[in-house]
Design a protein around this motif. Sequence first.
Motif, PDB file in Angstrom:
ATOM      1  N   ALA A 164       0.842  -1.199   0.000  1.00  0.00           N
ATOM      2  CA  ALA A 164       0.000   0.000   0.000  1.00  0.00           C
ATOM      3  C   ALA A 164       0.876   1.247   0.000  1.00  0.00           C
ATOM      4  O   ALA A 164       0.590   2.229  -0.701  1.00  0.00           O
ATOM      5  N   CYS A 165       1.950   1.219   0.803  1.00  0.00           N
ATOM      6  CA  CYS A 165       2.899   2.349   0.825  1.00  0.00           C
ATOM      7  C   CYS A 165       3.562   2.512  -0.542  1.00  0.00           C
ATOM      8  O   CYS A 165       3.707   3.642  -1.050  1.00  0.00           O
ATOM      9  N   PRO A 224       9.309  -3.555  10.527  1.00  0.00           N
ATOM     10  CA  PRO A 224      10.304  -2.558  10.118  1.00  0.00           C
ATOM     11  C   PRO A 224      10.291  -2.256   8.627  1.00  0.00           C
ATOM     12  O   PRO A 224      10.597  -1.142   8.211  1.00  0.00           O
ATOM     13  N   ASN A 225       9.905  -3.243   7.795  1.00  0.00           N
ATOM     14  CA  ASN A 225       9.830  -2.995   6.356  1.00  0.00           C
ATOM     15  C   ASN A 225       8.713  -2.003   6.035  1.00  0.00           C
ATOM     16  O   ASN A 225       8.865  -1.142   5.163  1.00  0.00           O
ATOM     17  N   VAL A 226       7.607  -2.150   6.738  1.00  0.00           N
ATOM     18  CA  VAL A 226       6.495  -1.207   6.551  1.00  0.00           C
ATOM     19  C   VAL A 226       6.909   0.188   7.014  1.00  0.00           C
ATOM     20  O   VAL A 226       6.613   1.197   6.363  1.00  0.00           O
ATOM     21  N   ALA A 229       6.996   3.485   4.769  1.00  0.00           N
ATOM     22  CA  ALA A 229       6.242   4.666   5.193  1.00  0.00           C
ATOM     23  C   ALA A 229       7.141   5.898   5.249  1.00  0.00           C
ATOM     24  O   ALA A 229       6.700   7.010   4.913  1.00  0.00           O
ATOM     25  N   HIS A 230       8.391   5.718   5.674  1.00  0.00           N
ATOM     26  CA  HIS A 230       9.320   6.852   5.735  1.00  0.00           C
ATOM     27  C   HIS A 230       9.616   7.400   4.336  1.00  0.00           C
ATOM     28  O   HIS A 230       9.690   8.619   4.143  1.00  0.00           O
ATOM     29  N   LEU A 231       9.756   6.495   3.344  1.00  0.00           N
ATOM     30  CA  LEU A 231       9.980   6.942   1.971  1.00  0.00           C
ATOM     31  C   LEU A 231       8.782   7.730   1.453  1.00  0.00           C
ATOM     32  O   LEU A 231       8.931   8.785   0.826  1.00  0.00           O
ATOM     33  N   ILE A 266       5.762  12.975   0.404  1.00  0.00           N
ATOM     34  CA  ILE A 266       4.609  13.828   0.733  1.00  0.00           C
ATOM     35  C   ILE A 266       5.093  15.188   1.235  1.00  0.00           C
ATOM     36  O   ILE A 266       4.512  16.236   0.905  1.00  0.00           O
ATOM     37  N   LYS A 267       6.158  15.211   2.030  1.00  0.00           N
ATOM     38  CA  LYS A 267       6.711  16.479   2.518  1.00  0.00           C
ATOM     39  C   LYS A 267       7.180  17.351   1.355  1.00  0.00           C
ATOM     40  O   LYS A 267       6.950  18.570   1.345  1.00  0.00           O
TER      41      LYS A 267
END
Length: 719
Positions: free
Chosen positions: A111-112, A146-148, A152-154, A159-160
Amino acid sequence: MADALSLIPASVLRNLADKLYEKRKNAALEIEGIVKQLALAGEHEKVSAVINLLTTEFAYSPQANQRKGGLIGLAAATVGLAAEAAQHLEQIVPPVLNSFADQDSRVRYYACEALYNIAKVVRGDFIIFFNKIFDALCKLSADSDPNVQSAAHLLDRLIKDIVTESDQFSIEEFIPLLRERMNVLNPYVRQFLVGWITVLDSVPDIDMLGFLPDFLDGLFNMLSDSSHEIRQQADSALSEFLQEIKNSPNVDYGRMAEILVQRAGSSDEFTRLTAITWINEFVKLGGEQLVPYYADILGAILPCISDKEEKIRVVARETNEELRAIRADPADGFDIDAILSIARRELTSEWEATRIEALHWISALLGRQRSEVISYLNHTFDSLLNALSDSSNEVVLLALEVHACIAEDSKNFCRLVDLLVRNFQNDRVLLERRGALIVRRLCVLLDAERVYRQFSLKLEHEEDLDFASVMVQALNLILLTSSELAELRGLVKLSLVQSSGQDLFVSLYSSWCHSPMATISLCLLAQAYNHASSVIQSLREEDINAKFLVQLDKLIRLLETPIFAYLRLQLLEPGKYTWLLKTLYGLLMMLPQQSAAFKILRTRLKTVPSYSCIEQLKGTSSENPYSQILQFSEDNRNQYAANVANVYNAIDFPSKLQQFEKMQHKHRMHSKSKLQSRNSTPSIASQEINISEESRPPSPLPEIMQPPKSWNNPRQLKP
């Protein structure tokens, strides 16, 4: 649905749900090409049918592999649409966001990935979904996989970037969501939130400072996080905001002041330091905006003045001085009652420094807004009186200064003395430990004569005779020994030669009658030796008790101090001061011969020169000095009497003696009444063994009244 199935080959749909990623990826590429052709042909209804198929049959499927295929298919469709994707986002984005909460971590991961690819295509058009995406990312930042988290961080970074370059971002719609999330305790979420706050604050077109009150408390809450990294990030963000506040002309100090006041009482040391530092800057910058919040700010500052951390104490003291230096007016919203309420509360603080500053505030307010402070006096007076019992001398002295400031007018002066008398009466320990300090300081601040006259006026009609006697004895001792009262003693010494001294003597005499020894002391100080002798002669057997002898012992020792040096020098002229000699011999006759006071006074009287010494400058007569009260010529006596007759006539000493005797009679009757009351209610033990008072052994005498030890052994007595 049928149209979509006819557009996409069955093999493609089958591969899209395959468990192998490569097959799903290849199927997605096929879908991308199909959607691209449809978009170029303007067949948007068919595009919608394809997206609907991917959503209902795949993204919302109960099978995990189908959900994975649906997500990659939606991303592929978006890529195929390219510039035309914006009009289909309402169909594409919701199922992807829904997958962020999927139970399968791999689905959440894809989803990410899918949303990342979608966002890259649509960029600014993505902003309409920002709050929902932010909420989803906030949750994914704390994902257990941790993979999720990594995916999510990427996505978060992308988005930022999109937000910082977009002109459609609405900070007003975002702030409520941010405020709601700021109370989350998860460290990953906190890092996520601080990161967004920092990014948004860096955008020139976004006014984060204007919304700072909405999330300031959350940032302060992070300062006490167990993670050093989070504390550091929160502190960095706060420091940046504080710098912006210093450079901004329009800041909402009021709302933030309320938050800072609460945080200044935090149990975390770093949080307190940061809060008090902000308050310090606000006091310097806030001006009139902070006037309504002065009481709250003061309530935060005063406890920090006694903080265990030196840095906090230093900043708190500086802030306190800055705040006290500001001259605000009640018309501007300055709440004097609220400030006084805070000061009263902090007077009960366990920390001395805080109590001292609370008194400084009351004193400062009295100096600036005396009439307003006096109007709230009923609420403050009790706290100030309690401060006189403080363990700290500095607190007591400051409290006395405040009392003196209040007592500048006659009404409050009388009230102060009345309340002090009542306090001393109810708390004898206060009188014993602090009485001298309180009275001496008040005499310095409010004029000693005025203070003593008012105390005397109050005690003259005191119904508690035991307390009145103790209080008068205390006042008398202070009068005789305190350096602060030297001028008052000088005035009393002039009682027989100046009207002002006579008036003071008469004023004090009325209450000094409660204590025989205080009365005698006053007469000795005023050099009214004739009357002193008369007072001694009027004493009865029951007057000369242990308490009396203790007071007499103190007086004899005081006669040897520099204060009574003039009296001792007058003994060089026994012919002129006959009544002085008679008074001193009278005192000597009341002392037990074995007491130290008897020996001191006897030694002093031995040095009085005899008549032959004066006339012939010869040595002291070898005769017993007590066998001769020195003889003087009648002419000398008459001459001295003539010199002082007019002075004595100015004071009605016979009536004063009657006043003394009347007061002593009241004390005797009071003592008898107490004794009878005790005798009428014997102890239970006495009733059980039926022992009468007469059959009991006498109670031991005080040491000062004990007979010589030789009396116990007749053989030691000399014939």
